[in-house]
Design a protein around this motif. Structure first.
Motif, PDB file in Angstrom:
ATOM      1  N   LEU A 149       0.910  -1.213   0.216  1.00 48.13           N
ATOM      2  CA  LEU A 149       0.034  -0.090   0.144  1.00 48.13           C
ATOM      3  C   LEU A 149       0.773   1.136  -0.086  1.00 48.13           C
ATOM      4  O   LEU A 149       0.440   2.344  -0.620  1.00 48.13           O
ATOM      5  N   ASP A 150       2.123   1.139   0.624  1.00 52.00           N
ATOM      6  CA  ASP A 150       2.909   2.235   0.603  1.00 52.00           C
ATOM      7  C   ASP A 150       3.254   2.694  -0.838  1.00 52.00           C
ATOM      8  O   ASP A 150       3.598   3.851  -0.959  1.00 52.00           O
TER       9      ASP A 150
ATOM     10  N   LYS B 188       0.505   5.180  -1.708  1.00 50.42           N
ATOM     11  CA  LYS B 188      -0.276   6.059  -0.970  1.00 50.42           C
ATOM     12  C   LYS B 188      -0.056   7.522  -1.246  1.00 50.42           C
ATOM     13  O   LYS B 188      -0.985   8.211  -1.173  1.00 50.42           O
TER      14      LYS B 188
ATOM     15  N   TRP C  52      -1.466   4.342   9.675  1.00 55.21           N
ATOM     16  CA  TRP C  52      -0.598   4.580   8.184  1.00 55.21           C
ATOM     17  C   TRP C  52      -1.184   5.784   7.536  1.00 55.21           C
ATOM     18  O   TRP C  52      -0.451   6.229   6.932  1.00 55.21           O
ATOM     19  N   LEU C  53      -2.396   5.992   7.734  1.00 53.19           N
ATOM     20  CA  LEU C  53      -2.814   7.379   6.846  1.00 53.19           C
ATOM     21  C   LEU C  53      -2.364   8.366   7.411  1.00 53.19           C
ATOM     22  O   LEU C  53      -2.278   9.497   6.653  1.00 53.19           O
TER      23      LEU C  53
END
Length: 357
Positions: A203-204, A207, A354-355
């Motif tokens: 996901l990084d 992002k 994470w967000l």
């Protein structure tokens, strides 16, 4: 919002015993309820003489629980997702349903062998299969269109903003599939610390290119406004935007994550015999195929596939647009409600961190 639909149809060649009275059905409203009116209610009324009264609510699980607690149940059947059905069944608010009481396939195959895995449980009979998918604007990729879940995460080959659901569900699974984990191994991998790290690492990679969304109406709008070139989305929303509105949107079925909705029978419903007749009729292979010609949700019975024709009154074949079509199921993942019941709180916290990072 609630509305009641009463439809009276002429009697045609009944195959069920003629009956009297009514059946009270609770559903979600909009195009979804209309598909049930067209596929189930009108033919059922014509065949049985039983009137179908439909009430639409935001989420039928909420009033069904309230009715059960108040001891004043007014619904005979209700449409809800698998997880809500399981919870209410465990709480004793729903009647058990014996698959042997359902209609067999045309060739005599029992319902228990004809429904897809997860389509039947103690108190639940599936009526439709819908999916979270990847969609893209075809006009933005005329030379080399994306075609896999991995392409959603490939910013170099397919540059542009990505629409990303603002919660961990579906993101974690798609990240692992894009990173090479086979669909049937995703939840095993996701159940390990290493698997979680692997999903967040994937996901990084998108992002900095993500536009986060929360409501199902947003992804097609993000595509239409040019804010993203690819997005996670619900398959029905993209189908409607493409077919009904003429948008140049295309679905990538690789890596789809599918779920089911279906009927439940609340305990102490007012018309139990009529409710069972409606349940049997509406979950036959023929009825489920009719519903899939009204809305782009797949039928949960295997024998329904060959019976699906064109979308409404058009010349558009519906089968290629359904999550359950064989060509769309090659790398499909069944959403695991049990996994998320056990891990939702933990992963919500980690996703929020994470967000914010």
């Amino acid at each position: 919002m609630k509305r009641t639909i009463l439809i009276c149809s002429a009697l045609v060649a009944p195959s069920l015993a003629m009956a009297e009275g009514s059946v009270e059905v609770m559903s979600w409203g909009g195009a979804y309820s209309q598909s049930q009116v067209d596929a189930y209610n009108q033919p059922f009324e014509a065949e049985t003489g039983i009137s179908v009264n439909m009430t639409d609510v935001d989420n039928p699980a909420t009033p069904i629980k309230a009715q059960a607690q108040a001891g004043n149940v007014t619904a005979d059947l209700a449409s809800m997702g698998y997880s809500d059905a399981t919870r209410l069944c465990d709480e004793g608010a729903l009647k058990p349903i014996d698959p042997a009481d359902l209609m067999p396939a045309e060739d005599g195959t029992p319902a228990a062998d004809d429904f897809l895995e997860g389509g039947l449980s103690d108190c639940f009979v599936a009526t439709d299969v819908y999916a979270t998918i990847i969609a893209f604007d075809e006009s933005k990729f005329t030379d080399n269109p994306p075609g896999s879940i991995a392409d959603f995460f490939d910013i170099e080959t397919y540059p542009g903003k990505r629409g990303v659901l603002k919660e961990p569900r579906f993101n974690m699974e798609m990240a692992l599939m894009a990173d090479g984990v086979p669909a049937d191994e995703v939840y095993d991998v996701l159940s390990t610390p290493e698997g979680l790290d692997r999903a967040f690492a994937k996901l990084d990679t998108i992002k900095d290119h993500a536009v986060f969304w929360e409501a199902g109406a947003q992804p097609p709008q993000l595509l239409a406004d040019g804010e993203v070139v690819m997005t996670q989305a619900y398959n029905g929303r993209i189908f409607n935007a493409s077919v009904d509105e003429g948008q140049p949107f295309k679905i990538i079925w690789d890596g789809q994550i599918y779920e089911m909705e279906g009927w439940v029978l609340p305990e102490d419903g007012p018309n139990p015999e009529n409710a069972m007749a409606y349940l049997k009729f509406s979950t036959s292979a023929e009825s489920l195929a009719r519903a899939s010609m009204q809305i782009s949700y797949g039928p949960p019975r295997k024998s329904s596939a060959a019976l699906v024709g064109n979308y409404k009154d058009t010349d558009i074949p519906m089968s290629p647009n359904l999550p359950t079509s064989p060509e769309n199921m090659g790398n499909a993942l069944a959403f695991d409600n049990d996994f998320w019941v056990d891990h939702m709180s933990q992963l919500n916290e980690r996703f929020a961190a994470w967000l914010a990072s």
